[in-house]
Design an enzyme around this catalytic site. Structure first.
Site, PDB file in Angstrom:
ATOM      1  N   THR A 188      -9.309  15.318  -9.004  1.00 44.24           N
ATOM      2  CA  THR A 188     -10.676  14.880  -9.375  1.00 44.24           C
ATOM      3  C   THR A 188     -11.527  15.531  -8.448  1.00 44.24           C
ATOM      4  O   THR A 188     -11.227  16.303  -7.710  1.00 44.24           O
ATOM      5  CB  THR A 188     -10.709  13.082  -9.187  1.00 44.24           C
ATOM      6  OG1 THR A 188     -10.696  13.013  -7.783  1.00 44.24           O
ATOM      7  CG2 THR A 188      -9.880  12.471 -10.013  1.00 44.24           C
ATOM      8  N   ASP A 237      -2.427  12.794 -14.070  1.00 39.57           N
ATOM      9  CA  ASP A 237      -3.206  11.672 -13.961  1.00 39.57           C
ATOM     10  C   ASP A 237      -2.221  10.575 -14.052  1.00 39.57           C
ATOM     11  O   ASP A 237      -1.694  10.020 -15.095  1.00 39.57           O
ATOM     12  CB  ASP A 237      -4.050  11.619 -15.185  1.00 39.57           C
ATOM     13  CG  ASP A 237      -5.182  10.408 -15.185  1.00 39.57           C
ATOM     14  OD1 ASP A 237      -4.845   9.567 -14.401  1.00 39.57           O
ATOM     15  OD2 ASP A 237      -5.808  10.641 -16.162  1.00 39.57           O
ATOM     16  N   THR A 277      -6.102  -0.567   1.842  1.00 41.14           N
ATOM     17  CA  THR A 277      -7.262  -0.456   2.900  1.00 41.14           C
ATOM     18  C   THR A 277      -7.336  -1.833   3.372  1.00 41.14           C
ATOM     19  O   THR A 277      -7.224  -2.960   2.749  1.00 41.14           O
ATOM     20  CB  THR A 277      -8.420   0.156   1.904  1.00 41.14           C
ATOM     21  OG1 THR A 277      -9.553  -0.453   2.831  1.00 41.14           O
ATOM     22  CG2 THR A 277      -8.587  -0.959   0.670  1.00 41.14           C
ATOM     23  N   ASP A 278      -8.094  -1.855   4.536  1.00 40.80           N
ATOM     24  CA  ASP A 278      -8.433  -3.148   5.242  1.00 40.80           C
ATOM     25  C   ASP A 278      -9.640  -4.024   4.273  1.00 40.80           C
ATOM     26  O   ASP A 278      -9.697  -5.043   4.686  1.00 40.80           O
ATOM     27  CB  ASP A 278      -8.927  -3.110   6.491  1.00 40.80           C
ATOM     28  CG  ASP A 278     -10.001  -2.199   6.764  1.00 40.80           C
ATOM     29  OD1 ASP A 278     -10.498  -1.727   5.977  1.00 40.80           O
ATOM     30  OD2 ASP A 278     -10.519  -2.152   7.890  1.00 40.80           O
ATOM     31  N   GLU A 279     -10.193  -3.187   3.518  1.00 42.84           N
ATOM     32  CA  GLU A 279     -11.201  -3.720   2.671  1.00 42.84           C
ATOM     33  C   GLU A 279     -10.860  -5.082   1.735  1.00 42.84           C
ATOM     34  O   GLU A 279     -11.675  -5.875   1.473  1.00 42.84           O
ATOM     35  CB  GLU A 279     -12.176  -2.666   1.933  1.00 42.84           C
ATOM     36  CG  GLU A 279     -12.790  -1.572   2.930  1.00 42.84           C
ATOM     37  CD  GLU A 279     -13.511  -0.928   2.283  1.00 42.84           C
ATOM     38  OE1 GLU A 279     -14.294  -0.942   1.492  1.00 42.84           O
ATOM     39  OE2 GLU A 279     -13.660   0.285   3.075  1.00 42.84           O
ATOM     40  N   TYR A 282     -14.398  -1.493  -5.593  1.00 40.35           N
ATOM     41  CA  TYR A 282     -13.302  -0.682  -4.937  1.00 40.35           C
ATOM     42  C   TYR A 282     -12.378  -1.702  -4.223  1.00 40.35           C
ATOM     43  O   TYR A 282     -11.020  -1.631  -4.646  1.00 40.35           O
ATOM     44  CB  TYR A 282     -14.099   0.012  -3.783  1.00 40.35           C
ATOM     45  CG  TYR A 282     -12.994   0.740  -2.811  1.00 40.35           C
ATOM     46  CD1 TYR A 282     -11.839   1.411  -3.265  1.00 40.35           C
ATOM     47  CD2 TYR A 282     -12.784   0.516  -1.441  1.00 40.35           C
ATOM     48  CE1 TYR A 282     -10.837   2.033  -2.587  1.00 40.35           C
ATOM     49  CE2 TYR A 282     -11.922   1.020  -0.559  1.00 40.35           C
ATOM     50  CZ  TYR A 282     -10.861   1.929  -1.166  1.00 40.35           C
ATOM     51  OH  TYR A 282      -9.832   2.119  -0.223  1.00 40.35           O
ATOM     52  N   SER A 283     -12.735  -2.591  -3.472  1.00 37.71           N
ATOM     53  CA  SER A 283     -11.988  -3.303  -2.615  1.00 37.71           C
ATOM     54  C   SER A 283     -11.217  -4.194  -3.715  1.00 37.71           C
ATOM     55  O   SER A 283      -9.919  -4.777  -3.405  1.00 37.71           O
ATOM     56  CB  SER A 283     -12.613  -3.939  -1.433  1.00 37.71           C
ATOM     57  OG  SER A 283     -13.532  -5.034  -1.998  1.00 37.71           O
ATOM     58  N   ALA A 284     -12.028  -4.934  -4.911  1.00 39.53           N
ATOM     59  CA  ALA A 284     -11.194  -5.714  -5.579  1.00 39.53           C
ATOM     60  C   ALA A 284     -10.086  -4.930  -6.408  1.00 39.53           C
ATOM     61  O   ALA A 284      -9.076  -5.408  -6.670  1.00 39.53           O
ATOM     62  CB  ALA A 284     -12.477  -6.135  -6.514  1.00 39.53           C
ATOM     63  N   LYS A 322      -8.229  -2.299  -5.314  1.00 39.24           N
ATOM     64  CA  LYS A 322      -7.122  -2.124  -4.517  1.00 39.24           C
ATOM     65  C   LYS A 322      -6.539  -3.702  -4.138  1.00 39.24           C
ATOM     66  O   LYS A 322      -5.169  -3.559  -4.011  1.00 39.24           O
ATOM     67  CB  LYS A 322      -7.773  -1.525  -3.041  1.00 39.24           C
ATOM     68  CG  LYS A 322      -8.424  -0.169  -3.028  1.00 39.24           C
ATOM     69  CD  LYS A 322      -7.293   0.954  -3.440  1.00 39.24           C
ATOM     70  CE  LYS A 322      -6.371   1.140  -2.190  1.00 39.24           C
ATOM     71  NZ  LYS A 322      -5.354   2.323  -2.686  1.00 39.24           N
ATOM     72  N   ASN A 354     -10.924   5.808   7.966  1.00 34.02           N
ATOM     73  CA  ASN A 354     -10.345   7.047   8.280  1.00 34.02           C
ATOM     74  C   ASN A 354     -11.490   8.103   8.777  1.00 34.02           C
ATOM     75  O   ASN A 354     -12.559   7.999   7.789  1.00 34.02           O
ATOM     76  CB  ASN A 354      -9.251   7.721   7.573  1.00 34.02           C
ATOM     77  CG  ASN A 354      -7.922   6.970   7.420  1.00 34.02           C
ATOM     78  OD1 ASN A 354      -7.039   7.956   7.268  1.00 34.02           O
ATOM     79  ND2 ASN A 354      -7.900   5.761   7.674  1.00 34.02           N
ATOM     80  N   ARG A 375     -26.670  -1.055   0.937  1.00 36.50           N
ATOM     81  CA  ARG A 375     -25.680  -0.878  -0.203  1.00 36.50           C
ATOM     82  C   ARG A 375     -25.596  -2.453  -0.704  1.00 36.50           C
ATOM     83  O   ARG A 375     -25.626  -3.249   0.156  1.00 36.50           O
ATOM     84  CB  ARG A 375     -24.596  -0.490   0.366  1.00 36.50           C
ATOM     85  CG  ARG A 375     -23.109  -0.588  -0.544  1.00 36.50           C
ATOM     86  CD  ARG A 375     -21.759  -0.300   0.223  1.00 36.50           C
ATOM     87  NE  ARG A 375     -21.815   1.074   0.196  1.00 36.50           N
ATOM     88  CZ  ARG A 375     -20.460   1.653   1.191  1.00 36.50           C
ATOM     89  NH1 ARG A 375     -19.772   0.887   1.861  1.00 36.50           N
ATOM     90  NH2 ARG A 375     -20.609   2.654   1.185  1.00 36.50           N
TER      91      ARG A 375
END
Ligand code: NAD
Ligand code: TYD
Length: 353
Positions: A40, A63, A134-136, A159-161, A163, A189, A290
């Site tokens: 991507t 993909d 991720t920690d998110e 994004y965090s949802a 993940k 990171n 944001r």
């Protein structure tokens, strides 16, 4: 893990993935490393030119949302293990277009889980599906406290949802089908090869080009920064010594308010670019926050330290200097990634903010 294994690393052309691929290709000559990546906007084979001709390395453009393609890869290579990093990874993009996050992060992960299960179901011993997260997924902290492996999931961005959903599917395949799984959840990171949509490379690139530095809100949000090679080292340790069915938090014990981090970057860049002290600071521009911006992330990684003896190596000042030096001496890489659609992306994200 024995010494002659075939490993699938997904997302190996991206920021963290490329450091993981390099570490495994160089460090384990007996392993065959297959890097599967869709390439991507965030995937870049330039990240791997130094190892692309190693005999134990192969690249497959693929993909993970394409189920027949994933099945075909497992048939072709009969993988012993997967380290799964491929993802849509930028929160701001997940706010403007969440769909890709659902497809890649959730459906793509399930495609890989299904292929691993079908391949390993009669002989799971010694196999491993290692999911990088991720920690998110834990949501946002107030001024106090740290995320532990037992913190409840409370994702706040698309994004965090996405993940979090993928983490749940990985655990469910472990619990329900006995698939050997491990998950690690890491903090923010930074380091070489990060696409300049994320805070640190974006600030470096903007300062260099005398563009405004967009600080969301008042710059009070806090992130726990970890050098990318330390993350790759943690992944290596967990892959080889982690306990099946376990989650490991990875973090830098290195919390910074965005505005303080940006001021530090300004002073490093003033020095390195030979500008008068305070010149770069003038580029700081506070912009609209944001939506749903998580206030603070911070990680308790005592499990990883005590069980596997991990500790991050460079201190933050040294890691940041190395990172800035890398961006300043890799013009061609930077010019390559900011050509094409980057200006359109920038315009869409930042104009009218
Ligand atoms: P990145 O965006 O730099 O790279 C992602 C890679 O995945 C790219 O090479 C891209 O081409 C590839 N990819 C995207 N969609 C794909 C698809 N459908 N099929 C195959 N490949 C695809 O991301 P990163 O920052 O290197 O993050 C890697 C992983 O680590 C992600 O799973 C992310 O959630 C996780 N993570 C990142 C951070 C961070 O600070 N960057 C922190 C913790 C965890
Ligand atoms: P980012 O690098 O996008 O990582 P994440 O949102 O996954 O933590 O952002 C890090 C922090 O920097 C976050 O609090 C948002 C903020 N930020 C800005 O203030 N300006 C920017 O232009 C960007 C990209 C991020």
């Amino acid at each position: 893990m024995g010494t002659s294994k075939t490993l699938l690393i997904t997302g190996g052309a991206g920021f963290i993935g490329s450091h993981v691929v390099r570490r495994f290709v160089r460090g384990y000559p007996g392993y065959r490393i297959v890097n599967a990546d869709k390439l991507t906007y965030a995937g870049n084979l330039e990240n791997l030119t130094d190892i692309e001709n190693y005999p134990n390395y192969a690249f497959e453009r693929a993909d993970i949302v394409n189920k027949p393609r994933v099945t075909e890869l497992f048939r072709k290579y009969d993988f012993d293990a997967v380290i799964h990093l491929a993802a849509e990874s930028h929160v701001d993009r997940s706010i403007s277009s969440p769909d890709d996050f659902v497809f890649t992060n959730i459906v793509g992960t399930v495609n890989l889980l299904n292929a691993a299960l079908a391949t390993w179901k009669d002989r799971p011993a010694g196999k491993l599906f290692y999911h990088i997260s991720t920690d998110e997924v834990y949501g946002s902290l107030g001024d106090e406290g740290l995320f532990t492996e037992d913190s409840p999931y409370d994702p706040k961005s698309p994004y965090s949802a996405s993940k979090a959903a993928s983490d749940h599917m990985v655990r469910a395949y472990g619990h329900t089908f006995g698939l050997p799984v491990i998950i690690s959840n890491c903090s923010n990171n930074y380091g070489p090869n990060q696409f300049p949509e994320k805070l640190i490379p974006l600030v470096i690139n903007n300062i260099r080009n005398n563009r405004p530095i967009p600080v969301y809100g008042r710059g009070e949000n806090v992130r726990d920064w970890l050098y990318v090679e330390d993350h790759a080292a943690a992944i290596d340790l967990i892959f080889h010594g982690g306990k099946e069915g376990t989650t490991y938090n990875i973090g830098g014990n290195n919390e910074w308010k965005n505005i303080d981090l940006i001021l530090l970057l300004c002073s490093i860049l003033d020095r390195k670019l030979g500008r008068p002290s305070g010149a770069s600071e003038k580029l700081i521009t506070f912009v609209k926050d944001r939506p749903g911006h998580d206030l603070r992330y911070a990680i308790d990684c005592s499990r990883l330290r005590s069980e596997l003896g991990w500790k991050p190596i460079p201190d933050f000042a040294e890691g940041l200097e190395k990172t800035v030096d890398w961006y300043l001496s890799n013009d061609k890489w930077l010019a390559g990634v900011i050509s094409g659609d980057y200006e359109k992306y920038y315009e869409k994200m930042y104009s009218g903010r």
